[in-house]
Design an enzyme around this catalytic site. Sequence first.
Site, mmCIF file in Angstrom:
data_model
loop_
_atom_site.group_PDB
_atom_site.id
_atom_site.type_symbol
_atom_site.label_atom_id
_atom_site.label_comp_id
_atom_site.label_asym_id
_atom_site.label_seq_id
_atom_site.Cartn_x
_atom_site.Cartn_y
_atom_site.Cartn_z
ATOM 1 N N ALA A 1 0.622 -1.313 0.088
ATOM 2 C CA ALA A 1 0.302 -0.089 0.317
ATOM 3 C C ALA A 1 0.742 1.193 -0.074
ATOM 4 C CB ALA A 1 -1.096 -0.300 0.973
ATOM 5 N N SER B 1 9.876 0.612 8.359
ATOM 6 C CA SER B 1 10.527 0.064 9.653
ATOM 7 C C SER B 1 10.444 -1.266 8.932
ATOM 8 C CB SER B 1 10.101 0.566 10.622
ATOM 9 O OG SER B 1 10.722 -0.284 11.961
ATOM 10 N N VAL C 1 2.736 -10.777 1.579
ATOM 11 C CA VAL C 1 1.590 -11.791 1.159
ATOM 12 C C VAL C 1 0.678 -10.807 0.319
ATOM 13 C CG1 VAL C 1 1.235 -13.403 2.678
ATOM 14 C CG2 VAL C 1 -0.341 -11.778 3.363
ATOM 15 N N ALA D 1 -1.871 -12.301 -5.998
ATOM 16 C CA ALA D 1 -3.070 -12.554 -6.791
ATOM 17 C C ALA D 1 -3.749 -10.880 -7.180
ATOM 18 C CB ALA D 1 -3.870 -13.225 -6.819
ATOM 19 N N LYS E 1 -3.027 -13.857 -14.904
ATOM 20 C CA LYS E 1 -4.167 -14.683 -14.380
ATOM 21 C C LYS E 1 -5.266 -14.245 -15.049
ATOM 22 C CE LYS E 1 -6.621 -14.210 -10.120
ATOM 23 N NZ LYS E 1 -7.041 -13.640 -8.676
ATOM 24 N N THR F 1 -8.293 -9.407 -3.563
ATOM 25 C CA THR F 1 -9.295 -7.741 -3.808
ATOM 26 C C THR F 1 -9.031 -6.924 -2.824
ATOM 27 O OG1 THR F 1 -10.613 -8.694 -2.030
ATOM 28 C CG2 THR F 1 -11.535 -8.485 -4.639
#
Length: 503
Positions: free
Chosen positions: A19, A46, A54, A57, A85, A351
């Site tokens: 993010a 950090s 993780v 996908a 994909k 998502t």
Amino acid sequence: MDQRADDVRHVAIVGGGTAGWMAAAALARAFHRPGGLKVQITLIESEAIGTVGVGEATIPPIRQFVESLGLSEDDFIRSTAATAKLGIAFKDWSGPGSEYFHGFGDYGPVIAGPPWRQYLFRLKAEGRIENLDAWSMPTAMARACKFAPPVDDSRSVLSHYSYAYQFDAGLFARRLRTLAEALGVQRREGRIEGVDRDGENGLVRALRMQDGGEVAADLFIDCSGFRGLLIEQTMQAGYEDWTRWLPCDRAVALPCASTRAPEPLTTARARDAGWQWRIPLQHRVGNGYVYCSDHVDDQTALDDLLGQIESAPLAEPNRLRFVTGRRREAWKGNVVALGLASGFVEPLESTSINLIQTGIGRLLELFPDRTFDPALIREYNRRSAQEFERIRDFIVLHYHLAGREGAMWDRCRRTPPPDTLAAKIDLFRARGEIALLEDESFREDSWTAVFTGSGVWPKRLSPLVEIEPLEAVERQATQFSQLIARAVASLPDHSHHFTGYAR
Ligand SMILES: Cc1cc2nc3c(=O)[nH]c(=O)nc-3n(C[C@H](O)[C@H](O)[C@H](O)COP(=O)(O)OP(=O)(O)OC[C@H]3O[C@@H](n4cnc5c(N)ncnc54)[C@H](O)[C@@H]3O)c2cc1C
């Protein structure tokens, strides 16, 4: 463009996971160009805390994000070890041996009049077909392990699909970091130990660092992961818990070596207490078990996963805990949360990264000045909440309709779905229609894939579909499925397009 007194001049991004670096690269790209506003961007992360590690996908809009950063697909594939994909194979959701595929594409030809899936529902009702697979280009491609990018000609069956990427999350963040730093983003390593707020208006003024320094800014983007360092621990935005509908609350992830050429699909295999993912990348396979701690303990879950993966693990197990839900206010004061800090719907349809992308898009659209107009904040929060809820409904659908036996599965079937989803289920059962709401991430054919894959078919059909002679419908359907089969056979292998990972 001239700078105004109220303009935001300094943005601090807290966190350097997917993010944080997505936000940094996108904001830098938007603001650091000739004639653009001069906004200083600092990202604090950090290494000692690390990232969630993780999130590999995605769904098709990721391609627009990559393109909007000015990254070529070739660069992206090489630098992130990406594979294509075309959709998700859902295995064992209606019991052992069952399978359906959610492909990124439409069922049947795209023509005027009722959508073609309605004619396929009729063939199913008449007992002429078993399922919709032969009319889905991405399903046929994925099963044959074939791939080429879609062509830009809506008359061709080779345009009837889309695709996303599967990539190494660490390499993705690394590539975004290089890009963001080249665009002027300043990175600051270190742990944030405290937060200073303005005594009058409650806005965050500065972050206090472990090394004694501080980072002051006008706008703070909280990408600190599940802990929500600013949005929750400081601003106390609150959290809406959706565990009653989506009871999985833990995961264990474990990469292993590839034993075969990577397939252009993610696999989600149902298990007694949740489901297991398999995500093939160019250089390894990502695996994980998402489970409900009421129904399996951590050691059994890990043993189960170890028993299922195709080769020896390449790393120590990564254990994760989460509560499915969303932050009540994703934007509060001068803090906007993105990524896991803003909420988390378990990863069944991949998502989360998409929610980061749309959150960034919405922030750029409603980008504030230092007055932080509440109207902008309200709109941002309204749209974020809706988008999260639409995705929640789509994920709940998979569990609620699954025919699999077992205590957790019974619980998901028995729990009444959210009203918005209950209405969708009723309408589909009644007439095979799907009423999309504002801010849906998944279109009608995605919903159709899960409904029909779970064994739910409409009771009645549109009279417009029933007036066509059955033989004519069947003939056209056969021609179209043959067209798909021939087109798929003509395509190269998936690995032809997706190679080139340089270790
Ligand atoms: C089991 C599981 C599977 C998933 N699978 C998928 C998937 O297939 N597809 C998908 O789209 N998404 C998936 N996700 C979600 C995805 O992993 C996340 O959306 C994505 O990685 C973004 O995480 P993040 O950057 O918000 O948080 P994190 O990766 O946790 O990053 C947080 C950052 O904040 C920093 N930080 C925190 N506190 C401090 C502090 N005090 N001082 C300084 N820095 C600090 C950390 O160092 C780190 O850099 C999955 C999530 C889980 C849990």
